[in-house]
Design an enzyme around this catalytic site. Structure first.
Site, PDB file in Angstrom:
ATOM      1  N   TYR A  70       0.835  -1.209   0.000  1.00 37.09           N
ATOM      2  CA  TYR A  70       0.000   0.000   0.000  1.00 37.09           C
ATOM      3  C   TYR A  70       0.875   1.266   0.000  1.00 37.09           C
ATOM      4  CZ  TYR A  70      -3.795   3.071   1.710  1.00 37.09           C
ATOM      5  OH  TYR A  70      -4.711   4.075   1.870  1.00 37.09           O
ATOM      6  N   LYS A  95       1.056   4.158  -2.840  1.00 34.08           N
ATOM      7  CA  LYS A  95       0.707   5.550  -2.535  1.00 34.08           C
ATOM      8  C   LYS A  95       1.890   6.493  -2.752  1.00 34.08           C
ATOM      9  CE  LYS A  95      -3.640   4.938  -1.445  1.00 34.08           C
ATOM     10  NZ  LYS A  95      -4.714   5.489  -2.274  1.00 34.08           N
TER      11      LYS A  95
HETATM   12  P1  NAP Z   1     -13.329   2.270   1.281  1.00 34.39           P
HETATM   13  O1  NAP Z   1     -14.425   2.706   2.176  1.00 34.39           O
HETATM   14  O2  NAP Z   1     -12.849   0.871   1.358  1.00 34.39           O
HETATM   15  O3  NAP Z   1     -13.728   2.642  -0.222  1.00 34.39           O
HETATM   16  C1  NAP Z   1     -12.913   2.330  -1.301  1.00 34.39           C
HETATM   17  C2  NAP Z   1     -13.719   2.418  -2.556  1.00 34.39           C
HETATM   18  O4  NAP Z   1     -12.888   2.027  -3.655  1.00 34.39           O
HETATM   19  C3  NAP Z   1     -14.913   1.486  -2.559  1.00 34.39           C
HETATM   20  O5  NAP Z   1     -16.024   2.175  -3.064  1.00 34.39           O
HETATM   21  C4  NAP Z   1     -14.481   0.382  -3.489  1.00 34.39           C
HETATM   22  O6  NAP Z   1     -15.540  -0.189  -4.170  1.00 34.39           O
HETATM   23  C5  NAP Z   1     -13.612   1.123  -4.460  1.00 34.39           C
HETATM   24  N1  NAP Z   1     -12.723   0.231  -5.181  1.00 34.39           N
HETATM   25  C6  NAP Z   1     -11.856  -0.666  -4.667  1.00 34.39           C
HETATM   26  N2  NAP Z   1     -11.212  -1.304  -5.652  1.00 34.39           N
HETATM   27  C7  NAP Z   1     -11.700  -0.822  -6.816  1.00 34.39           C
HETATM   28  C8  NAP Z   1     -11.426  -1.077  -8.174  1.00 34.39           C
HETATM   29  N3  NAP Z   1     -10.511  -1.971  -8.552  1.00 34.39           N
HETATM   30  N4  NAP Z   1     -12.113  -0.388  -9.119  1.00 34.39           N
HETATM   31  C9  NAP Z   1     -13.051   0.528  -8.763  1.00 34.39           C
HETATM   32  N5  NAP Z   1     -13.340   0.813  -7.477  1.00 34.39           N
HETATM   33  C10 NAP Z   1     -12.679   0.149  -6.522  1.00 34.39           C
HETATM   34  O7  NAP Z   1     -12.035   3.167   1.516  1.00 34.39           O
HETATM   35  P2  NAP Z   1     -11.840   4.722   1.889  1.00 34.39           P
HETATM   36  O8  NAP Z   1     -11.306   4.759   3.253  1.00 34.39           O
HETATM   37  O9  NAP Z   1     -13.017   5.501   1.506  1.00 34.39           O
HETATM   38  O10 NAP Z   1     -10.615   5.033   0.898  1.00 34.39           O
HETATM   39  C11 NAP Z   1     -10.713   5.863  -0.252  1.00 34.39           C
HETATM   40  C12 NAP Z   1      -9.307   6.248  -0.674  1.00 34.39           C
HETATM   41  O11 NAP Z   1      -8.681   6.970   0.395  1.00 34.39           O
HETATM   42  C13 NAP Z   1      -8.412   5.055  -0.974  1.00 34.39           C
HETATM   43  O12 NAP Z   1      -7.562   5.356  -2.066  1.00 34.39           O
HETATM   44  C14 NAP Z   1      -7.599   4.925   0.292  1.00 34.39           C
HETATM   45  O13 NAP Z   1      -6.360   4.310   0.046  1.00 34.39           O
HETATM   46  C15 NAP Z   1      -7.434   6.387   0.683  1.00 34.39           C
HETATM   47  N6  NAP Z   1      -7.114   6.607   2.084  1.00 34.39           N
HETATM   48  C16 NAP Z   1      -7.984   6.265   3.085  1.00 34.39           C
HETATM   49  C17 NAP Z   1      -7.629   6.498   4.404  1.00 34.39           C
HETATM   50  C18 NAP Z   1      -8.526   6.171   5.558  1.00 34.39           C
HETATM   51  O14 NAP Z   1      -8.106   6.379   6.701  1.00 34.39           O
HETATM   52  N7  NAP Z   1      -9.729   5.704   5.339  1.00 34.39           N
HETATM   53  C19 NAP Z   1      -6.387   7.069   4.701  1.00 34.39           C
HETATM   54  C20 NAP Z   1      -5.528   7.397   3.668  1.00 34.39           C
HETATM   55  C21 NAP Z   1      -5.910   7.175   2.353  1.00 34.39           C
HETATM   56  P3  NAP Z   1     -16.213  -1.560  -3.625  1.00 34.39           P
HETATM   57  O15 NAP Z   1     -16.514  -1.360  -2.183  1.00 34.39           O
HETATM   58  O16 NAP Z   1     -17.387  -1.659  -4.502  1.00 34.39           O
HETATM   59  O17 NAP Z   1     -15.198  -2.640  -3.817  1.00 34.39           O
END
Ligand code: NAP
Length: 248
Positions: free
Chosen positions: A156, A160
């Site tokens: 990851y 990133k």
């Molecule tokens: P999340 O709730 O798990 O949502 C991720 C989304 O990405 C889901 O809607 C998922 O769809 C979609 N997705 C996954 N694989 C995919 C693919 N191959 N093609 C199209 N869509 C796909 O995660 P989140 O926390 O909102 O994260 C969103 C972004 O923020 C990510 O890039 C994550 O790395 C980044 N981020 C999050 C955090 C945190 O603390 N939450 C911190 C730093 C960065 P499905 O559910 O339908 O599979």
């Protein structure tokens, strides 16, 4: 409405940070393509309904961002339905955590394919239309993990950190054509992704946050709206930290 007449594509837009971004862009007048992973249509449709219920315009569109031809088809369909894409938010992301010695090949491959190659696939697919218009906004969701590391997340963190390098290179390539390229690096945001963390890991993160609380998806969405707006016309190649001060 600061994004009226703009068309946006948000990858992984059906839940968590992506959903908040889709809703926030629509609230500012953008027409929004809500991308979802094939087979997960219900949640994406709910986001579209919510946007349309508020008087906005949106369209749910399936594609695995790691699948190059599916991404091309998604972009073609979206431009037919809503118009050429002005704003791309590369948000889709997954985690497959484990210590490196135990990391399975597929855990490495899937995370790189979605979190890094997905950014390449989607960006290249929309770039030509932005170049033609001489206007575009590309906003990549990176992570604090790509900047300072985290044990158990070599796949990851590598993806990133790659997104950060990609952001800076492309910002230099296309700046002369009116296109800005920036990254947002969230810290610890409450979503499905972080719901999986142990209580101990959550507390460790919390202790490192000067603002004393986890982030909300809306905290990230606000910064994305800023970067998409004309208020950020002179901002490119940057990584904006949205982490409550976790890394200062
Ligand atoms: P999340 O709730 O798990 O949502 C991720 C989304 O990405 C889901 O809607 C998922 O769809 C979609 N997705 C996954 N694989 C995919 C693919 N191959 N093609 C199209 N869509 C796909 O995660 P989140 O926390 O909102 O994260 C969103 C972004 O923020 C990510 O890039 C994550 O790395 C980044 N981020 C999050 C955090 C945190 O603390 N939450 C911190 C730093 C960065 P499905 O559910 O339908 O599979």
């Amino acid at each position: 409405m600061i994004l009226e007449n703009r068309v946006a594509l948000v990858t992984g837009g059906s839940q968590g940070i992506g959903r908040a971004i889709a809703l926030a862009l629509a609230r500012e007048g953008a027409k929004v393509g809500v991308n979802f992973y094939p087979g997960e249509e219900e949640r994406a449709k709910k986001v579209v309904e919510e946007i349309e219920g508020n008087g906005g315009r949106a369209f749910a569109v399936a594609a695995d961002v790691g699948d190059r031809s599916a991404v091309r088809e998604m972009v073609d369909l979206l431009s037919e339905r809503l118009g050429d894409i002005d704003i791309l938010v590369n948000n889709a992301g997954i985690t497959r955590d484990s210590l490196l010695l135990r990391m399975k090949d597929e855990d490495w491959d899937q995370v790189i394919a979605t979190n890094l190659t997905g950014v390449f696939n989607c960006t290249r697919a929309v770039l030509r239309m932005m170049l033609k218009k001489r206007w575009g906004r590309i906003i990549n969701i990176a992570s604090v993990v790509g900047l300072i590391g985290n044990p158990g997340q070599c796949n990851y963190g590598a993806a990133k950190a790659g997104v950060v390098g990609f952001t800076k290179c492309l910002a230099r390539e296309v700046g002369g054509r009116g296109i800005t390229v920036n990254a947002v690096a969230p810290g610890f945001i409450e979503t499905e992704m972080t719901a999986k963390l142990s209580q101990e890991a959550k507390e460790t993160f919390l202790q490192r946050i000067p603002l004393g609380r986890p982030g909300k998806p809306e905290d990230v969405a606000g910064v994305v709206v800023f970067l998409a707006s004309s208020a950020a016309d002179y901002v490119t190649g940057q990584v904006i930290h949205v982490d409550g001060g976790m890394i200062i």
